[in-house]
Scaffold this active site. Structure first.
Site, PDB file in Angstrom:
ATOM      1  N   HIS A 149      64.752  60.295  78.336  1.00  0.00           N
ATOM      2  CA  HIS A 149      63.809  60.189  79.449  1.00  0.00           C
ATOM      3  C   HIS A 149      63.265  58.763  79.553  1.00  0.00           C
ATOM      4  O   HIS A 149      63.189  58.187  80.650  1.00  0.00           O
ATOM      5  CB  HIS A 149      62.630  61.153  79.251  1.00  0.00           C
ATOM      6  CG  HIS A 149      62.819  62.507  79.866  1.00  0.00           C
ATOM      7  ND1 HIS A 149      63.839  63.345  79.500  1.00  0.00           N
ATOM      8  CD2 HIS A 149      62.110  63.156  80.834  1.00  0.00           C
ATOM      9  CE1 HIS A 149      63.739  64.473  80.196  1.00  0.00           C
ATOM     10  NE2 HIS A 149      62.716  64.379  81.025  1.00  0.00           N
ATOM     11  N   HIS A 205      59.828  64.242  71.448  1.00  0.00           N
ATOM     12  CA  HIS A 205      60.276  63.005  70.814  1.00  0.00           C
ATOM     13  C   HIS A 205      59.195  62.449  69.903  1.00  0.00           C
ATOM     14  O   HIS A 205      58.001  62.697  70.102  1.00  0.00           O
ATOM     15  CB  HIS A 205      60.627  61.943  71.862  1.00  0.00           C
ATOM     16  CG  HIS A 205      61.914  62.194  72.579  1.00  0.00           C
ATOM     17  ND1 HIS A 205      63.147  61.987  72.017  1.00  0.00           N
ATOM     18  CD2 HIS A 205      62.153  62.652  73.839  1.00  0.00           C
ATOM     19  CE1 HIS A 205      64.098  62.291  72.892  1.00  0.00           C
ATOM     20  NE2 HIS A 205      63.521  62.706  73.997  1.00  0.00           N
TER      21      HIS A 205
END
Length: 280
Positions: A149, A205
């Protein structure tokens, strides 16, 4: 209007087609299965949550943000050459960054913060680490580093930020002293930053993944931008290289407003968009 010769434009399109296919292929490819020690469990034992900025929103951003930005600029400049170059550049930036990110993900195999919740949905963690969860979720759980992302949003929004910075002459004397121009640049980078930060907030993450992914995406966006446009400190930074390189033998060109080839701009030259900025 300047047109790329058939062989050149085909090569450009084939490169992007290859990167698109390569990106989606590697996106599903299983990565390295890294061993997890018991003392590391705390790193990967966060709960599974929905993405704050889901993949659907990300792809809408990657698709529409460049198109809308280019359309707005084209509305004022009517420069088809610039529009084509910017679309080619943004597409290359996005899928080059995405492809590199996927390759690194596969090689590193770092578990996500919510990996144990993916591996053991029932919460019963087995020291043997034989996962009981959905195979697709487990494979994706080993692809934390770097953040996709972050890399994708910075490769896209970063390229647009540099593109608009060139059009608005933010970093050369022509555009200095106009705070609103700088805010346009900052807003795009802030947008990308918030998307990246959201990946730590939803436990998809680690902060290191987001940091490296962001740097990777922004670096590639600038590298690709400079392949198509001059330095942001140049007076003619708003023009693509093909519009200021009459010696380029691969491209035949005549200005969309005159029949004479376009030459490098003098410091006193102004364009339609620059004139509009002065009025604003």
């Amino acid at each position: 209007m300047r047109l790329l010769r058939g062989s050149l434009i085909k090569t450009e399109l084939l490169i992007r087609l290859f990167l698109i296919i390569f990106f989606f292929y590697t996106d599903k490819y299983p990565g390295f299965v890294r061993k997890i020690q018991r003392e590391e469990f705390w790193l990967y034992n966060f709960p599974r949550t929905h993405s704050y900025y889901p993949s659907e929103y990300l792809w809408l951003t990657l698709f529409f943000a460049p198109l809308v930005s280019v359309w707005i600029v084209y509305h004022f400049t009517k420069d088809k050459v610039d529009a084509v170059q910017s679309i080619l550049g943004s597409c290359l930036s996005i899928f080059l960054a995405g492809s590199i990110t996927n390759v690194v993900k596969i090689g590193v195999g770092r578990p996500r913060p919510d990996f144990l919740a993916r591996c053991f949905p029932d919460g019963d963690i087995d020291d043997s680490m034989v996962c009981k969860g959905n195979e697709k979720d487990v494979i994706d759980g080993y692809k934390s580093f770097p953040s996709g992302h972050s890399a994708l949003c910075f490769s896209c929004l970063g390229f647009i930020a540099f593109y608009l910075a060139g059009k608005l002459h933010i970093f050369n004397p022509t555009g200095r002293g106009h705070a609103w121009r700088l805010m346009c640049f900052i807003f795009l980078l802030l947008w990308a930053t918030m998307i990246a930060v959201s990946r730590t907030a939803d436990y998809h993450h680690h902060w290191q993944d987001v940091t490296v992914g962001s740097i990777l995406g922004l670096s590639i966006s600038y590298l690709v931008y400079r392949m198509y446009y001059p330095s942001l400190q140049k007076q003619n930074c708003h023009l693509p290289y093909v519009s200021i390189s009459p010696t380029d033998t691969q491209i035949s060109y005549s200005d969309h407003r005159t029949d004479a080839p376009r030459t490098p701009l003098s410091p006193t030259h102004t364009t339609d968009i620059e004139q509009l900025m002065k009025v604003v």
